[in-house]
Design a protein around this motif. Structure first.
Motif, PDB file in Angstrom:
ATOM      1  N   UNK A  14       0.837  -1.209   0.000  1.00 21.77           N
ATOM      2  CA  UNK A  14       0.000   0.000   0.000  1.00 21.77           C
ATOM      3  C   UNK A  14       0.867   1.253   0.000  1.00 21.77           C
ATOM      4  N   UNK A  15       1.942   1.222   0.774  1.00 16.28           N
ATOM      5  CA  UNK A  15       2.845   2.365   0.818  1.00 16.28           C
ATOM      6  C   UNK A  15       3.464   2.618  -0.559  1.00 16.28           C
ATOM      7  N   UNK A  16       3.843   1.561  -1.251  1.00 16.33           N
ATOM      8  CA  UNK A  16       4.394   1.701  -2.600  1.00 16.33           C
ATOM      9  C   UNK A  16       3.361   2.305  -3.544  1.00 16.33           C
ATOM     10  N   UNK A  17       2.147   1.865  -3.408  1.00 18.21           N
ATOM     11  CA  UNK A  17       1.060   2.422  -4.233  1.00 18.21           C
ATOM     12  C   UNK A  17       0.889   3.914  -3.962  1.00 18.21           C
ATOM     13  N   UNK A  18       0.962   4.307  -2.690  1.00 24.89           N
ATOM     14  CA  UNK A  18       0.866   5.727  -2.340  1.00 24.89           C
ATOM     15  C   UNK A  18       2.025   6.523  -2.924  1.00 24.89           C
ATOM     16  N   UNK A  19       3.224   5.973  -2.841  1.00 19.78           N
ATOM     17  CA  UNK A  19       4.388   6.659  -3.407  1.00 19.78           C
ATOM     18  C   UNK A  19       4.212   6.898  -4.900  1.00 19.78           C
ATOM     19  N   UNK A  20       3.719   5.889  -5.609  1.00 20.33           N
ATOM     20  CA  UNK A  20       3.507   6.023  -7.052  1.00 20.33           C
ATOM     21  C   UNK A  20       2.454   7.081  -7.364  1.00 20.33           C
ATOM     22  N   UNK A  21       1.430   7.175  -6.507  1.00 19.26           N
ATOM     23  CA  UNK A  21       0.375   8.174  -6.720  1.00 19.26           C
ATOM     24  C   UNK A  21       0.825   9.576  -6.309  1.00 19.26           C
ATOM     25  N   UNK A  22       1.541   9.673  -5.193  1.00 17.64           N
ATOM     26  CA  UNK A  22       1.937  10.976  -4.658  1.00 17.64           C
ATOM     27  C   UNK A  22       3.155  11.575  -5.355  1.00 17.64           C
ATOM     28  N   UNK A  23       4.028  10.741  -5.892  1.00 14.70           N
ATOM     29  CA  UNK A  23       5.272  11.219  -6.495  1.00 14.70           C
ATOM     30  C   UNK A  23       5.497  10.621  -7.883  1.00 14.70           C
ATOM     31  N   UNK A  24       4.548  10.775  -8.793  1.00 13.27           N
ATOM     32  CA  UNK A  24       4.673  10.108 -10.099  1.00 13.27           C
ATOM     33  C   UNK A  24       5.822  10.625 -10.952  1.00 13.27           C
ATOM     34  N   UNK A  25       6.291  11.834 -10.689  1.00 12.11           N
ATOM     35  CA  UNK A  25       7.343  12.416 -11.520  1.00 12.11           C
ATOM     36  C   UNK A  25       8.749  12.234 -10.969  1.00 12.11           C
ATOM     37  N   UNK A  26       8.857  11.593  -9.792  1.00  8.45           N
ATOM     38  CA  UNK A  26      10.193  11.352  -9.245  1.00  8.45           C
ATOM     39  C   UNK A  26      10.880  10.232 -10.020  1.00  8.45           C
ATOM     40  N   UNK A  27      12.214  10.231 -10.003  1.00  6.71           N
ATOM     41  CA  UNK A  27      12.939   9.183 -10.734  1.00  6.71           C
ATOM     42  C   UNK A  27      12.598   7.785 -10.211  1.00  6.71           C
ATOM     43  N   UNK A  28      12.555   6.827 -11.114  1.00 10.08           N
ATOM     44  CA  UNK A  28      12.309   5.441 -10.727  1.00 10.08           C
ATOM     45  C   UNK A  28      13.499   4.910  -9.937  1.00 10.08           C
ATOM     46  N   UNK A  29      13.214   4.064  -8.966  1.00  7.14           N
ATOM     47  CA  UNK A  29      14.235   3.448  -8.120  1.00  7.14           C
ATOM     48  C   UNK A  29      13.948   1.958  -8.014  1.00  7.14           C
ATOM     49  N   UNK A  30      14.917   1.205  -7.523  1.00  8.74           N
ATOM     50  CA  UNK A  30      14.673  -0.203  -7.235  1.00  8.74           C
ATOM     51  C   UNK A  30      13.836  -0.292  -5.973  1.00  8.74           C
ATOM     52  N   UNK A  31      12.897  -1.220  -5.959  1.00  8.91           N
ATOM     53  CA  UNK A  31      11.980  -1.383  -4.843  1.00  8.91           C
ATOM     54  C   UNK A  31      12.119  -2.796  -4.296  1.00  8.91           C
ATOM     55  N   UNK A  32      12.167  -2.909  -2.958  1.00  9.08           N
ATOM     56  CA  UNK A  32      12.239  -4.233  -2.340  1.00  9.08           C
ATOM     57  C   UNK A  32      11.237  -4.331  -1.203  1.00  9.08           C
ATOM     58  N   UNK A  33      10.460  -5.398  -1.245  1.00  4.96           N
ATOM     59  CA  UNK A  33       9.552  -5.775  -0.165  1.00  4.96           C
ATOM     60  C   UNK A  33       9.929  -7.198   0.198  1.00  4.96           C
ATOM     61  N   UNK A  34      10.203  -7.428   1.480  1.00  6.33           N
ATOM     62  CA  UNK A  34      10.721  -8.718   1.901  1.00  6.33           C
ATOM     63  C   UNK A  34       9.823  -9.357   2.954  1.00  6.33           C
ATOM     64  N   UNK A  35       9.652 -10.641   2.848  1.00  5.35           N
ATOM     65  CA  UNK A  35       8.887 -11.343   3.882  1.00  5.35           C
ATOM     66  C   UNK A  35       9.678 -11.446   5.175  1.00  5.35           C
ATOM     67  N   UNK A  36      10.980 -11.215   5.117  1.00  4.61           N
ATOM     68  CA  UNK A  36      11.799 -11.212   6.328  1.00  4.61           C
ATOM     69  C   UNK A  36      11.499  -9.973   7.166  1.00  4.61           C
ATOM     70  N   UNK A  37      11.263  -8.850   6.495  1.00  2.09           N
ATOM     71  CA  UNK A  37      10.894  -7.587   7.152  1.00  2.09           C
ATOM     72  C   UNK A  37       9.564  -7.108   6.577  1.00  2.09           C
ATOM     73  N   UNK A  38       8.462  -7.721   6.959  1.00  4.89           N
ATOM     74  CA  UNK A  38       7.175  -7.436   6.317  1.00  4.89           C
ATOM     75  C   UNK A  38       6.644  -6.024   6.548  1.00  4.89           C
TER      76      UNK A  38
END
Length: 109
Positions: A14-38
C-alpha cells in the motif's frame, strides 16, 4: 519462521502504491519488499546521490538522519535514511561510485 501470506505484505505494498500516486514524476528506483521484514519498504537509488536527494526531500527526511558509509570491497559510497511512511518503515538507500577508492590500512607487525 512462521508462514506468511501476501496479506502480511499488504502494508508495504500500500505504501508503494501511495508513493507512485503521490510522487509520479520522481525518478524510478529499485523497490524491495521482503517477507523477512514485512513492515518495511526499501527504495534503492543506483544512479548517484542526486536521485537519493530528490527522494529524501520529497519524503521530508531530515538531512541529519542520513548516514554515510563507504564500501571497502568496491569503490562505492552509500547514503541511508529511513522514515515512517504510511504505517511502515521506508528505507531509502543511495549508491554512488567513489572517485577515490577507499585505501585499506594494513597493520604493521
Amino acid at each position: 519462521m512462521s508462514s506468511l501470506t501476501m496479506t502480511d505484505l499488504a502494508a508495504p505494498m500500500r505504501a508503494l502504491r501511495l508513493l507512485a500516486a503521490d510522487f509520479p514524476d520522481l525518478p524510478a528506483v529499485n523497490v524491495a519488499i521482503s517477507r523477512i521484514y514485512p513492515g518495511q519498504l526499501e527504495l534503492a537509488c543506483h544512479d548517484g546521490f542526486d536521485v537519493f536527494e530528490t527522494w529524501r526531500q520529497a519524503l521530508g527526511i531530515p538531512l541529519e538522519s542520513v548516514t554515510y558509509t563507504e564500501l571497502e570491497e568496491v569503490p562505492t559510497r552509500v547514503l541511508e535514511a529511513s522514515v515512517d511512511y504510511a504505517g511502515i518503515q521506508l528505507c531509502l538507500i543511495g549508491y554512488s561510485r567513489s572517485h577515490h577508492p577507499v585505501e585499506r590500512q594494513k597493520a604493521v607487525a
